[in-house]
Each structure stands twice: as C-alpha cells, then as structure tokens.
Design a protein around this motif. Structure first.
Motif, PDB file in Angstrom:
ATOM      1  N   ALA A   1      -7.368 -14.978 -64.903  1.00 20.16           N
ATOM      2  CA  ALA A   1      -7.123 -14.142 -66.076  1.00 20.16           C
ATOM      3  C   ALA A   1      -5.721 -14.367 -66.634  1.00 20.16           C
ATOM      4  N   LEU A   2      -4.751 -14.509 -65.759  1.00 17.85           N
ATOM      5  CA  LEU A   2      -3.373 -14.746 -66.190  1.00 17.85           C
ATOM      6  C   LEU A   2      -3.262 -16.072 -66.945  1.00 17.85           C
ATOM      7  N   GLY A   3      -3.860 -17.114 -66.384  1.00 19.03           N
ATOM      8  CA  GLY A   3      -3.818 -18.425 -67.047  1.00 19.03           C
ATOM      9  C   GLY A   3      -4.489 -18.405 -68.407  1.00 19.03           C
ATOM     10  N   GLY A   4      -5.683 -17.834 -68.459  1.00 18.54           N
ATOM     11  CA  GLY A   4      -6.393 -17.748 -69.733  1.00 18.54           C
ATOM     12  C   GLY A   4      -5.669 -16.860 -70.728  1.00 18.54           C
ATOM     13  N   GLY A   5      -5.119 -15.777 -70.233  1.00 13.94           N
ATOM     14  CA  GLY A   5      -4.403 -14.853 -71.102  1.00 13.94           C
ATOM     15  C   GLY A   5      -3.152 -15.458 -71.703  1.00 13.94           C
ATOM     16  N   ILE A   6      -2.416 -16.190 -70.902  1.00 13.24           N
ATOM     17  CA  ILE A   6      -1.193 -16.827 -71.407  1.00 13.24           C
ATOM     18  C   ILE A   6      -1.535 -17.848 -72.481  1.00 13.24           C
ATOM     19  N   THR A   7      -2.538 -18.687 -72.219  1.00  9.93           N
ATOM     20  CA  THR A   7      -2.865 -19.719 -73.212  1.00  9.93           C
ATOM     21  C   THR A   7      -3.392 -19.095 -74.508  1.00  9.93           C
ATOM     22  N   LYS A   8      -4.280 -18.126 -74.409  1.00  5.17           N
ATOM     23  CA  LYS A   8      -4.837 -17.520 -75.623  1.00  5.17           C
ATOM     24  C   LYS A   8      -3.799 -16.701 -76.386  1.00  5.17           C
ATOM     25  N   THR A   9      -2.878 -16.098 -75.682  1.00  5.14           N
ATOM     26  CA  THR A   9      -1.880 -15.254 -76.336  1.00  5.14           C
ATOM     27  C   THR A   9      -0.764 -16.074 -76.975  1.00  5.14           C
ATOM     28  N   PHE A  10      -0.358 -17.156 -76.322  1.00  2.00           N
ATOM     29  CA  PHE A  10       0.851 -17.846 -76.769  1.00  2.00           C
ATOM     30  C   PHE A  10       0.644 -19.231 -77.389  1.00  2.00           C
ATOM     31  N   LEU A  11      -0.508 -19.844 -77.187  1.00  2.00           N
ATOM     32  CA  LEU A  11      -0.745 -21.144 -77.821  1.00  2.00           C
ATOM     33  C   LEU A  11      -1.373 -20.941 -79.201  1.00  2.00           C
ATOM     34  N   PRO A  12      -0.973 -21.763 -80.168  1.00  2.00           N
ATOM     35  CA  PRO A  12      -1.610 -21.658 -81.482  1.00  2.00           C
ATOM     36  C   PRO A  12      -3.095 -22.037 -81.406  1.00  2.00           C
ATOM     37  N   SER A  16      -4.806 -24.012 -83.138  1.00  2.00           N
ATOM     38  CA  SER A  16      -5.054 -25.455 -83.258  1.00  2.00           C
ATOM     39  C   SER A  16      -4.919 -26.161 -81.904  1.00  2.00           C
ATOM     40  N   LYS A  17      -3.970 -25.738 -81.087  1.00  6.60           N
ATOM     41  CA  LYS A  17      -3.814 -26.351 -79.751  1.00  6.60           C
ATOM     42  C   LYS A  17      -4.954 -25.944 -78.830  1.00  6.60           C
ATOM     43  N   LEU A  18      -5.384 -24.694 -78.922  1.00  2.00           N
ATOM     44  CA  LEU A  18      -6.518 -24.247 -78.113  1.00  2.00           C
ATOM     45  C   LEU A  18      -7.780 -25.013 -78.508  1.00  2.00           C
ATOM     46  N   ALA A  19      -7.983 -25.195 -79.808  1.00  5.96           N
ATOM     47  CA  ALA A  19      -9.175 -25.891 -80.298  1.00  5.96           C
ATOM     48  C   ALA A  19      -9.200 -27.345 -79.848  1.00  5.96           C
ATOM     49  N   THR A  41     -13.048 -21.575 -80.427  1.00  4.03           N
ATOM     50  CA  THR A  41     -12.014 -20.946 -81.252  1.00  4.03           C
ATOM     51  C   THR A  41     -12.301 -21.055 -82.741  1.00  4.03           C
ATOM     52  N   GLU A  42     -13.102 -22.035 -83.142  1.00  4.07           N
ATOM     53  CA  GLU A  42     -13.422 -22.202 -84.562  1.00  4.07           C
ATOM     54  C   GLU A  42     -14.160 -20.994 -85.129  1.00  4.07           C
ATOM     55  N   ASN A  43     -14.847 -20.241 -84.293  1.00  3.78           N
ATOM     56  CA  ASN A  43     -15.618 -19.086 -84.741  1.00  3.78           C
ATOM     57  C   ASN A  43     -14.816 -17.784 -84.739  1.00  3.78           C
ATOM     58  N   PHE A  44     -13.528 -17.856 -84.395  1.00  7.03           N
ATOM     59  CA  PHE A  44     -12.717 -16.650 -84.270  1.00  7.03           C
ATOM     60  C   PHE A  44     -11.388 -16.805 -84.991  1.00  7.03           C
ATOM     61  N   THR A  45     -10.853 -15.687 -85.473  1.00  8.28           N
ATOM     62  CA  THR A  45      -9.547 -15.703 -86.131  1.00  8.28           C
ATOM     63  C   THR A  45      -8.451 -15.772 -85.067  1.00  8.28           C
ATOM     64  N   PRO A  46      -7.254 -16.203 -85.455  1.00  9.46           N
ATOM     65  CA  PRO A  46      -6.150 -16.199 -84.493  1.00  9.46           C
ATOM     66  C   PRO A  46      -5.897 -14.810 -83.891  1.00  9.46           C
ATOM     67  N   ILE A  83      -8.408 -14.203 -81.115  1.00  7.12           N
ATOM     68  CA  ILE A  83      -8.081 -15.041 -79.960  1.00  7.12           C
ATOM     69  C   ILE A  83      -6.911 -14.439 -79.194  1.00  7.12           C
ATOM     70  N   LYS A  84      -5.876 -14.014 -79.910  1.00  8.21           N
ATOM     71  CA  LYS A  84      -4.722 -13.395 -79.248  1.00  8.21           C
ATOM     72  C   LYS A  84      -5.116 -12.075 -78.582  1.00  8.21           C
ATOM     73  N   SER A  85      -6.002 -11.328 -79.213  1.00  8.03           N
ATOM     74  CA  SER A  85      -6.479 -10.078 -78.612  1.00  8.03           C
ATOM     75  C   SER A  85      -7.212 -10.348 -77.306  1.00  8.03           C
ATOM     76  N   LEU A  86      -8.035 -11.382 -77.292  1.00  9.18           N
ATOM     77  CA  LEU A  86      -8.712 -11.772 -76.047  1.00  9.18           C
ATOM     78  C   LEU A  86      -7.687 -12.150 -74.984  1.00  9.18           C
ATOM     79  N   GLY A  87      -6.644 -12.844 -75.408  1.00  8.43           N
ATOM     80  CA  GLY A  87      -5.584 -13.221 -74.472  1.00  8.43           C
ATOM     81  C   GLY A  87      -4.891 -12.008 -73.880  1.00  8.43           C
ATOM     82  N   VAL A  88      -4.597 -11.033 -74.711  1.00  6.81           N
ATOM     83  CA  VAL A  88      -3.956  -9.809 -74.226  1.00  6.81           C
ATOM     84  C   VAL A  88      -4.884  -9.073 -73.260  1.00  6.81           C
ATOM     85  N   LEU A  89      -6.180  -9.032 -73.581  1.00 10.66           N
ATOM     86  CA  LEU A  89      -7.136  -8.407 -72.666  1.00 10.66           C
ATOM     87  C   LEU A  89      -7.140  -9.112 -71.313  1.00 10.66           C
TER      88      LEU A  89
END
Length: 127
Positions: free
Chosen positions: A16-27, A29-32, A40-45, A48-54
């Motif tokens: 969860a920590l790894g996924g959260g950090i990448t979704k919260t802090f990577l743009p 475009s880098k995640l995609a 990520t193409e089906n979701f707004t930034p 994606i950041k909200s999922l990362g925070v969760l």
C-alpha cells in the motif's frame, strides 16, 4: 496465528505504501508509461492522487492502530476497505485485458481477507 497476521499486515502495508507513493507523487503521464499503467487513462489526475492517498492511509491503518494500541479495530476495518479497493482494481485491469494484474490484485485481496478474518474473528486485538 498472531505472528502470521502481523507479517501479512506488514507485507500489505508495504504494498500500500509503494502504490500510494507512486499514485500520489508521480505525474499521470509517468504512471501511464509504466507497465500496467494503462488504467490511468480512464481517470483524472485528482482521482489517481485520491487513490494514492487512500493507499497511504491504508498503509498506516494496517499497522499504527495496533502498534499504538489506539482503536486497534481499525486494522481489520482497513483490511476490509483494502478488499473493496482491490475489487475495483481487478475490475479496472480486467476491462483492459490484463489477467496477470488481476491475479496480483487477487493475491492482495486474499491477504487483506486473511487479515480482516484473523483480526475480526480468530485473534482480535484485546481491547
């Protein structure tokens, strides 16, 4: 059983920590651009950041309540919430025809189910 539940919670918290950090802090475009990042193409930034925070909150919720002995029932509740998150991830990856990622999410779901079952039923924290 207690040790197995702690190990499972620790492993899931690291995921969860790894996924959260990448979704919260990577743009976005880098995640995609990463393997499996097509979802990520089906979701707004913001989503994606909200999922990362969760996911970051899940990492904390799987460990800290028990370690600090402050409302330790939050551990199995967090695990239950992770199950719901993994169902969503499995649906997203399934729609994209990514069976390997669906399987990975199923493993994380099973780990969370083990934690929830173990901490709600088999060996709850004394409280």
């Amino acid at each position: 059983m207690n040790l197995a539940l702690w190990i499972a919670a620790g492993l899931l918290a690291v995921v969860a920590l790894g996924g959260g950090i990448t979704k919260t802090f990577l743009p976005k475009s880098k995640l995609a651009a990463q393997h499996g990042g097509e979802w990520t193409e089906n979701f707004t930034p913001a989503v994606i950041k909200s999922l990362g925070v969760l996911e970051l909150l899940a990492a904390l919720g799987l460990i800290l309540p028990a370690v600090l002995d402050i409302v330790p029932v939050l551990v199995p509740i967090t695990a239950t919430c992770w199950i719901l998150l993994m169902i969503g991830a499995m649906i997203a990856h399934g729609r994209l025809g990514q069976p390997k990622l669906v399987a990975v999410n199923a493993v994380y779901l099973a780990l969370a189910a083990f934690i929830a079952w173990g901490r709600f039923v088999i060996e709850p924290f004394a409280g």
